[in-house]
Design an enzyme around this catalytic site. Structure first.
Site, PDB file in Angstrom:
ATOM      1  N   CYS A  61      -6.736  -1.919   8.534  1.00 43.53           N
ATOM      2  CA  CYS A  61      -5.497  -2.488   8.013  1.00 43.53           C
ATOM      3  C   CYS A  61      -4.427  -1.425   7.896  1.00 43.53           C
ATOM      4  O   CYS A  61      -3.267  -1.720   7.676  1.00 43.53           O
ATOM      5  CB  CYS A  61      -5.723  -3.076   6.620  1.00 43.53           C
ATOM      6  SG  CYS A  61      -6.812  -4.473   6.630  1.00 43.53           S
ATOM      7  N   CYS A 131       1.079  -2.776  -0.919  1.00 46.88           N
ATOM      8  CA  CYS A 131       0.666  -1.412  -1.256  1.00 46.88           C
ATOM      9  C   CYS A 131       0.490  -1.272  -2.761  1.00 46.88           C
ATOM     10  O   CYS A 131      -0.451  -0.618  -3.233  1.00 46.88           O
ATOM     11  CB  CYS A 131       1.719  -0.396  -0.801  1.00 46.88           C
ATOM     12  SG  CYS A 131       2.039  -0.420   0.953  1.00 46.88           S
TER      13      CYS A 131
END
Lengths: 168, 195
Positions: A61, A131
Site C-alpha cells: 500500500c 495516514c
C-alpha cells in the site's frame, strides 16, 4: 541544494521576475517541518519487557509504520516513544507527531488520540487522511502489544510455582 | 529538476528508515525496500542479507503479532488474497465506483452547490462540494478495499461483504452507500439514492 530545491518546489522562494504569483504550497509547513526534522526516529529493543511495538500498514500500500513505546511498569506512563515510517511525507509527519503527543502520557489516555486531531494539526488534505488513521492505529497497536506482553509475563510468573511443585 | 527532487525525497524517506531493513522485521520477509525505492540508493539497502525476498510476499499485511486482536478497535491481520480474488475485486469495485460516479453527476446537476465538481481520474473519484469539503474514493487493491476520505467522518476503509453484497467498514459496521447517502443529504440538503 536539497533545501533550496525543496523551497523552490514548495513555492517558498519569492519570484525573481514579473511572472504571475507563486503556486500553491503542496505540503503544510508542519508536515515539511516533521519531514525535515523528524522527532523521535529510532527503535527500542523489541524484547525489552517495558517496550510495546506497534507495526501497521503494508508495503504494497506504500505505508508502513512502526511505533514503539517504553512504559513505566508501575505508573503505566509512557516514558519514551520512537518510530520508523516508510511512506509519504504525510505519513512520516503523522507518526512523528504521534510520538510527540504520547510521550509522558498514560496508556489509557493515548488510545483516545484521534486521527482527526492529527490530521487537523498537520492540515492534511483529504487524500492523506488515511495516514493519520494509520498513526492512530500504530499507537493503539503499540499499547496492545505492551499489554499482551505484560499479561504473558504475568501468566508465566504465575505458572512457575506450580511447575516447581511438579518437579519436586 | 522534478525527477531529481523525487530522488532526493526518496532518499530522505530512506534516511528516516535507517537500518529498517536489518531490524527484526526482515524475518517476515515481507518488507523489501528494493521494491519500493527504484533509486540509485539501492546499494545502501543491501545491508540486510535478505532483500532478495520475492515481491509477491510484500503483499502480506503487517500487524502487531502478539496483540489480542479486537477487530472493532484495531487493525486486523488478514490475508486479503484468500478472501477476494483480484479480478472479482476489480469487477465489483469498478462497478460500485462507476455507479456512484453516474449517480453523483446526476445529483450534482439537480442541486445548486457552488464549486460542485466530480472527477474520476487514475482510478480515484474526487467529489468536491465547494465549502462543504471534498470526498476522495479510491480502490486499495492490495487490501481488496475501497478507501473513502470524507469531510464528515474522516477516513474509512470498506471491505466487500459477499453475503450482504455491500461494502462494509469493519470497525463501525458502516455501509459505504448508506454512509454517503446520509452525509450528502446532511451537507447538501437534498436526499440522494445511491443504491
Amino acid at each position: 541544494m536539497l533545501r533550496a530545491g525543496c523551497r523552490k518546489f514548495l513555492g517558498l522562494v519569492p519570484q525573481q521576475n514579473n511572472q504571475a504569483p507563486v503556486l500553491v504550497r503542496l505540503y503544510h509547513e508542519r508536515v515539511v517541518d516533521h519531514y525535515n526534522n523528524p522527532r523521535n526516529v529510532g527503535s527500542f529493543d523489541k524484547n525489552d519487557p517495558t517496550v510495546g511495538t506497534g507495526l501497521v500498514g503494508a508495503p504494497a500500500c506504500g505505508d508502513v509504520m512502526k511505533l514503539q513505546i517504553k512504559v513505566d511498569e508501575e505508573t503505566g506512563k509512557i516514558t519514551d516513544a520512537c518510530f520508523k515510517t516508510f511512506g509519504c511525507g504525510s505519513a512520516i509527519a503523522s507518526s512523528s507527531v504521534a510520538t510527540e503527543w504520547i510521550k509522558g502520557k498514560q496508556m489509557e489516555e493515548v488510545v483516545t488520540i484521534k486521527n482527526t486531531e492529527i490530521a487537523k494539526h498537520l492540515s492534511l488534505p483529504p487524500v492523506k487522511l488515511h495516514c493519520s488513521m494509520l498513526a492512530e492505529d500504530a499507537i493503539k497497536a503499540a499499547v496492545k502489544d505492551y499489554e499482551a506482553k505484560r499479561a504473558k509475563t504475568e501468566a508465566n510468573a504465575a505458572a512457575e510455582p506450580t511447575e516447581r511443585v511438579a518437579n519436586a | 529538476m522534478l525527477s531529481s527532487m523525487r530522488k532526493c525525497l526518496s532518499f530522505r524517506r530512506f534516511l528516516v528508515l535507517e537500518s529498517y531493513s536489518s531490524s527484526s522485521l526482515h524475518r517476515h520477509q515481507c518488507f523489501s525496500p528494493l521494491y519500493i525505492l527504484p533509486s540509485p540508493f539501492i546499494h545502501e539497502a543491501s545491508r540486510a542479507p535478505d532483500l532478495s525476498a520475492t515481491v509477491a510476499s510484500a503483499h502480506r499485511v503487517f500487524c502487531s503479532r502478539s496483540s489480542i486482536i479486537d477487530d472493532a478497535q484495531g487493525p486486523a491481520a488478514i490475508d486479503y488474497r484468500s478472501i477476494l480474488e483480484e479480478d472479482e475485486f476489480h469487477c465489483v469495485a469498478d462497478a460500485t465506483i462507476n455507479d456512484l460516479q453516474e449517480k453523483l453527476e446526476e445529483y450534482g446537476d439537480s442541486i445548486q452547490i457552488d464549486g460542485f465538481d466530480i472527477d474520476y481520474a487514475n482510478q480515484v473519484l474526487t467529489l468536491k462540494l465547494g465549502n462543504s469539503g471534498t470526498y476522495v474514493l479510491n480502490k486499495q487493491t492490495p487490501n481488496r478495499q475501497i478507501w473513502l476520505s470524507s469531510p464528515v467522518s474522516g477516513p474509512s476503509r470498506f471491505d466487500w461483504d459477499r453475503s450482504g453484497q455491500s461494502w462494509i467498514y469493519r470497525r463501525t459496521k458502516a455501509n459505504l452507500i448508506q454512509l454517503l447517502e446520509i452525509e450528502l443529504e446532511q451537507l447538501c440538503g437534498k436526499p440522494i439514492s445511491l443504491s
